[in-house]
Design a protein around this motif. Structure first.
Motif, PDB file in Angstrom:
ATOM      1  N   ASP A 277      19.111   2.769   7.428  1.00  0.00           N
ATOM      2  CA  ASP A 277      20.047   3.838   7.087  1.00  0.00           C
ATOM      3  C   ASP A 277      19.766   4.369   5.678  1.00  0.00           C
ATOM      4  OD1 ASP A 277      22.240   5.522   7.453  1.00  0.00           O
ATOM      5  OD2 ASP A 277      23.598   4.126   6.441  1.00  0.00           O
ATOM      6  N   GLN A 278      19.859   5.676   5.525  1.00  0.00           N
ATOM      7  CA  GLN A 278      19.716   6.362   4.247  1.00  0.00           C
ATOM      8  C   GLN A 278      18.309   6.268   3.652  1.00  0.00           C
ATOM      9  OE1 GLN A 278      22.881   4.918   1.697  1.00  0.00           O
ATOM     10  NE2 GLN A 278      24.444   6.092   2.794  1.00  0.00           N
ATOM     11  N   LYS A 279      17.340   5.959   4.481  1.00  0.00           N
ATOM     12  CA  LYS A 279      15.947   6.004   4.051  1.00  0.00           C
ATOM     13  C   LYS A 279      15.226   7.111   4.819  1.00  0.00           C
ATOM     14  CE  LYS A 279      15.824   2.928   0.840  1.00  0.00           C
ATOM     15  NZ  LYS A 279      14.951   1.752   0.755  1.00  0.00           N
ATOM     16  N   PRO A 280      14.356   7.883   4.157  1.00  0.00           N
ATOM     17  CA  PRO A 280      13.721   9.040   4.793  1.00  0.00           C
ATOM     18  C   PRO A 280      12.916   8.674   6.039  1.00  0.00           C
ATOM     19  CG  PRO A 280      13.320   9.027   2.422  1.00  0.00           C
ATOM     20  CD  PRO A 280      13.916   7.695   2.755  1.00  0.00           C
TER      21      PRO A 280
ATOM     22  N   HIS B  96       9.689   5.708   7.111  1.00  0.00           N
ATOM     23  CA  HIS B  96       9.570   4.946   8.356  1.00  0.00           C
ATOM     24  C   HIS B  96       8.212   5.203   9.018  1.00  0.00           C
ATOM     25  CE1 HIS B  96      13.934   4.810   7.811  1.00  0.00           C
ATOM     26  NE2 HIS B  96      14.005   3.880   8.752  1.00  0.00           N
ATOM     27  N   LEU B  97       7.850   6.472   9.094  1.00  0.00           N
ATOM     28  CA  LEU B  97       6.595   6.842   9.752  1.00  0.00           C
ATOM     29  C   LEU B  97       5.384   6.316   8.987  1.00  0.00           C
ATOM     30  CD1 LEU B  97       7.389  10.527  10.829  1.00  0.00           C
ATOM     31  CD2 LEU B  97       7.284   8.486  12.295  1.00  0.00           C
ATOM     32  N   GLU B  98       5.466   6.301   7.649  1.00  0.00           N
ATOM     33  CA  GLU B  98       4.356   5.768   6.850  1.00  0.00           C
ATOM     34  C   GLU B  98       4.136   4.288   7.131  1.00  0.00           C
ATOM     35  OE1 GLU B  98       4.530   8.806   2.989  1.00  0.00           O
ATOM     36  OE2 GLU B  98       5.287   6.748   2.810  1.00  0.00           O
ATOM     37  N   ALA B  99       5.229   3.546   7.317  1.00  0.00           N
ATOM     38  CA  ALA B  99       5.098   2.119   7.630  1.00  0.00           C
ATOM     39  C   ALA B  99       4.444   1.925   8.994  1.00  0.00           C
ATOM     40  CB  ALA B  99       6.469   1.447   7.593  1.00  0.00           C
ATOM     41  N   ILE B 100       4.915   2.678   9.972  1.00  0.00           N
ATOM     42  CA  ILE B 100       4.349   2.573  11.325  1.00  0.00           C
ATOM     43  C   ILE B 100       2.880   3.007  11.332  1.00  0.00           C
ATOM     44  CG2 ILE B 100       4.507   3.510  13.667  1.00  0.00           C
ATOM     45  CD1 ILE B 100       7.575   3.777  13.113  1.00  0.00           C
ATOM     46  N   GLY B 101       2.590   4.100  10.634  1.00  0.00           N
ATOM     47  CA  GLY B 101       1.219   4.599  10.587  1.00  0.00           C
ATOM     48  C   GLY B 101       0.264   3.609   9.947  1.00  0.00           C
ATOM     49  N   HIS B 102       0.698   2.962   8.855  1.00  0.00           N
ATOM     50  CA  HIS B 102      -0.171   1.994   8.189  1.00  0.00           C
ATOM     51  C   HIS B 102      -0.417   0.787   9.079  1.00  0.00           C
ATOM     52  CE1 HIS B 102      -1.504  -1.135   5.401  1.00  0.00           C
ATOM     53  NE2 HIS B 102      -1.960  -0.149   4.660  1.00  0.00           N
ATOM     54  N   ARG B 103       0.645   0.335   9.762  1.00  0.00           N
ATOM     55  CA  ARG B 103       0.474  -0.792  10.689  1.00  0.00           C
ATOM     56  C   ARG B 103      -0.553  -0.469  11.763  1.00  0.00           C
ATOM     57  NH1 ARG B 103       5.133  -1.237  14.759  1.00  0.00           N
ATOM     58  NH2 ARG B 103       3.991   0.630  15.410  1.00  0.00           N
ATOM     59  N   ASP B 104      -0.419   0.716  12.376  1.00  0.00           N
ATOM     60  CA  ASP B 104      -1.346   1.104  13.440  1.00  0.00           C
ATOM     61  C   ASP B 104      -2.767   1.230  12.907  1.00  0.00           C
ATOM     62  OD1 ASP B 104       0.855   1.149  15.060  1.00  0.00           O
ATOM     63  OD2 ASP B 104       1.005   3.338  15.175  1.00  0.00           O
TER      64      ASP B 104
ATOM     65  N   SER C  82       0.828  -1.203   0.000  1.00  0.00           N
ATOM     66  CA  SER C  82       0.000   0.000   0.000  1.00  0.00           C
ATOM     67  C   SER C  82       0.864   1.255   0.000  1.00  0.00           C
ATOM     68  CB  SER C  82      -0.936   0.004   1.210  1.00  0.00           C
ATOM     69  OG  SER C  82      -1.947   0.974   1.057  1.00  0.00           O
ATOM     70  N   ASN C  83       1.952   1.241   0.767  1.00  0.00           N
ATOM     71  CA  ASN C  83       2.836   2.397   0.799  1.00  0.00           C
ATOM     72  C   ASN C  83       3.649   2.533  -0.485  1.00  0.00           C
ATOM     73  OD1 ASN C  83       1.991   3.174   3.322  1.00  0.00           O
ATOM     74  ND2 ASN C  83       3.721   2.297   4.416  1.00  0.00           N
ATOM     75  N   ALA C  84       4.074   1.402  -1.048  1.00  0.00           N
ATOM     76  CA  ALA C  84       4.873   1.454  -2.280  1.00  0.00           C
ATOM     77  C   ALA C  84       4.075   2.045  -3.432  1.00  0.00           C
ATOM     78  CB  ALA C  84       5.366   0.050  -2.638  1.00  0.00           C
ATOM     79  N   ILE C  85       2.788   1.731  -3.495  1.00  0.00           N
ATOM     80  CA  ILE C  85       1.928   2.301  -4.539  1.00  0.00           C
ATOM     81  C   ILE C  85       1.968   3.825  -4.493  1.00  0.00           C
ATOM     82  CG2 ILE C  85      -0.487   2.609  -5.236  1.00  0.00           C
ATOM     83  CD1 ILE C  85      -0.945  -0.338  -4.505  1.00  0.00           C
ATOM     84  N   GLU C  86       2.139   4.370  -3.285  1.00  0.00           N
ATOM     85  CA  GLU C  86       2.145   5.820  -3.107  1.00  0.00           C
ATOM     86  C   GLU C  86       3.550   6.419  -3.117  1.00  0.00           C
ATOM     87  OE1 GLU C  86      -0.698   7.125  -3.322  1.00  0.00           O
ATOM     88  OE2 GLU C  86      -1.824   5.259  -3.094  1.00  0.00           O
ATOM     89  N   GLY C  87       4.573   5.612  -3.445  1.00  0.00           N
ATOM     90  CA  GLY C  87       5.912   6.155  -3.607  1.00  0.00           C
ATOM     91  C   GLY C  87       6.879   5.901  -2.465  1.00  0.00           C
ATOM     92  N   ASN C  88       6.462   5.149  -1.454  1.00  0.00           N
ATOM     93  CA  ASN C  88       7.375   4.825  -0.352  1.00  0.00           C
ATOM     94  C   ASN C  88       8.517   3.964  -0.882  1.00  0.00           C
ATOM     95  OD1 ASN C  88       8.383   3.194   2.079  1.00  0.00           O
ATOM     96  ND2 ASN C  88       6.980   4.615   3.067  1.00  0.00           N
ATOM     97  N   THR C  89       9.749   4.235  -0.446  1.00  0.00           N
ATOM     98  CA  THR C  89      10.927   3.570  -1.015  1.00  0.00           C
ATOM     99  C   THR C  89      11.397   2.355  -0.221  1.00  0.00           C
ATOM    100  OG1 THR C  89      12.484   5.000   0.200  1.00  0.00           O
ATOM    101  CG2 THR C  89      11.725   5.762  -1.962  1.00  0.00           C
ATOM    102  N   LEU C  90      10.760   2.047   0.905  1.00  0.00           N
ATOM    103  CA  LEU C  90      11.169   0.875   1.679  1.00  0.00           C
ATOM    104  C   LEU C  90      10.856  -0.405   0.906  1.00  0.00           C
ATOM    105  CD1 LEU C  90       9.866   1.753   5.277  1.00  0.00           C
ATOM    106  CD2 LEU C  90      12.204   1.966   4.416  1.00  0.00           C
ATOM    107  N   THR C  91      11.805  -1.338   0.924  1.00  0.00           N
ATOM    108  CA  THR C  91      11.559  -2.651   0.339  1.00  0.00           C
ATOM    109  C   THR C  91      10.695  -3.470   1.297  1.00  0.00           C
ATOM    110  OG1 THR C  91      13.500  -3.670   1.354  1.00  0.00           O
ATOM    111  CG2 THR C  91      13.819  -2.573  -0.788  1.00  0.00           C
ATOM    112  N   LEU C  92      10.289  -4.653   0.847  1.00  0.00           N
ATOM    113  CA  LEU C  92       9.497  -5.533   1.714  1.00  0.00           C
ATOM    114  C   LEU C  92      10.288  -5.882   2.966  1.00  0.00           C
ATOM    115  CD1 LEU C  92       6.937  -7.244   2.137  1.00  0.00           C
ATOM    116  CD2 LEU C  92       8.070  -9.087   0.881  1.00  0.00           C
ATOM    117  N   GLY C  93      11.559  -6.244   2.787  1.00  0.00           N
ATOM    118  CA  GLY C  93      12.394  -6.598   3.935  1.00  0.00           C
ATOM    119  C   GLY C  93      12.625  -5.431   4.864  1.00  0.00           C
TER     120      GLY C  93
END
Length: 226
Positions: free
Chosen positions: A31-34, A38-46, A8-19
């Protein structure tokens, strides 16, 4: 949870990989990720944990519920979370112009009312598909509409005893084309089919898990003759 959050986050441009998404959800920093990613991943989980609670509570979909979901999704933008947008926006390449800010409140009220009426006339999958399309067309928030919309979609599916669907990043072209089909031709079938296919994939995943579990259980129970 990891797959839903990543896709869901990747569709919107988030650069984190699955891992990397899995690591962030375990409390690690990449490291070297905005920080935003990070916050988008935590927010979606919550937000996903929140909609699971709503299913258990048999909560009714309302503007307040939608705003609560959005507040969790948009954890990185405290001034905008849970608040309808105040400025006009456009969606590049779309066949519809989102409503003006003054029209958002009545448009959302009307959509929620229509959703209740559709329950007596439409199949649940067609209904959730149509609601998702209409919600994204209204585009009520300045950001986070896609993630919030897909969480609402899964909330509605789970409330109707379906499994949640994982709209994959690899299917984003089909996903966007389904919006074009609807707003150009008033044809909900492409989105309904995409949801249906994803549901079948989820069901098959669960069947395989149960099958593997049963096989393991049978093997543990079997003992060779002495």
């Amino acid at each position: 949870m990891v797959q839903f959050t990543y896709n869901s986050n990747a569709i919107e441009g988030n650069t984190l990989t699955l891992g990397e998404t899995a690591m962030v959800l375990e409390g690690l920093t990449i490291d070297q990720k905005p920080l935003k990613d990070h916050l988008e991943a935590i927010g979606h989980r919550d937000a996903f944990e929140y909609i699971k609670d709503l299913v258990s509570e048999k909560a009714i979909l309302s503007e307040a519920v939608i705003k609560n979901i959005h507040s969790l999704v948009l954890i990185n933008r405290p001034k905008d979370k849970g608040i309808y947008r105040r400025i006009p926006v456009s969606i590049a390449g779309a066949f519809i112009e989102p409503v003006q800010p003054v029209q958002i409140q009545p448009s959302m009220e009307e959509l929620i009312l229509k959703n209740e009426q559709w329950k007596s006339t439409l199949h649940p999958i067609e209904r959730v598909a149509r609601f998702h399309l209409e919600f994204e067309g209204i585009h009520p928030f300045i950001d986070g509409n896609g993630r919030t919309g897909r969480l609402i979609l899964n909330l509605d599916l789970m409330q109707n005893n379906y499994l949640p669907v994982n709209v994959k990043f690899s299917d984003r072209k089909k996903y966007y084309e389904a919006f074009d089909t609807y707003f150009k031709n008033d044809d909900v079938s492409a989105m309904a089919e995409l949801i249906g296919i994803n549901l079948l994939e989820r069901i098959n995943e669960y069947i395989n898990i149960l099958s593997d579990s049963q096989t393991l259980e049978n093997n543990e129970e079997w003992e060779p003759e002495q």
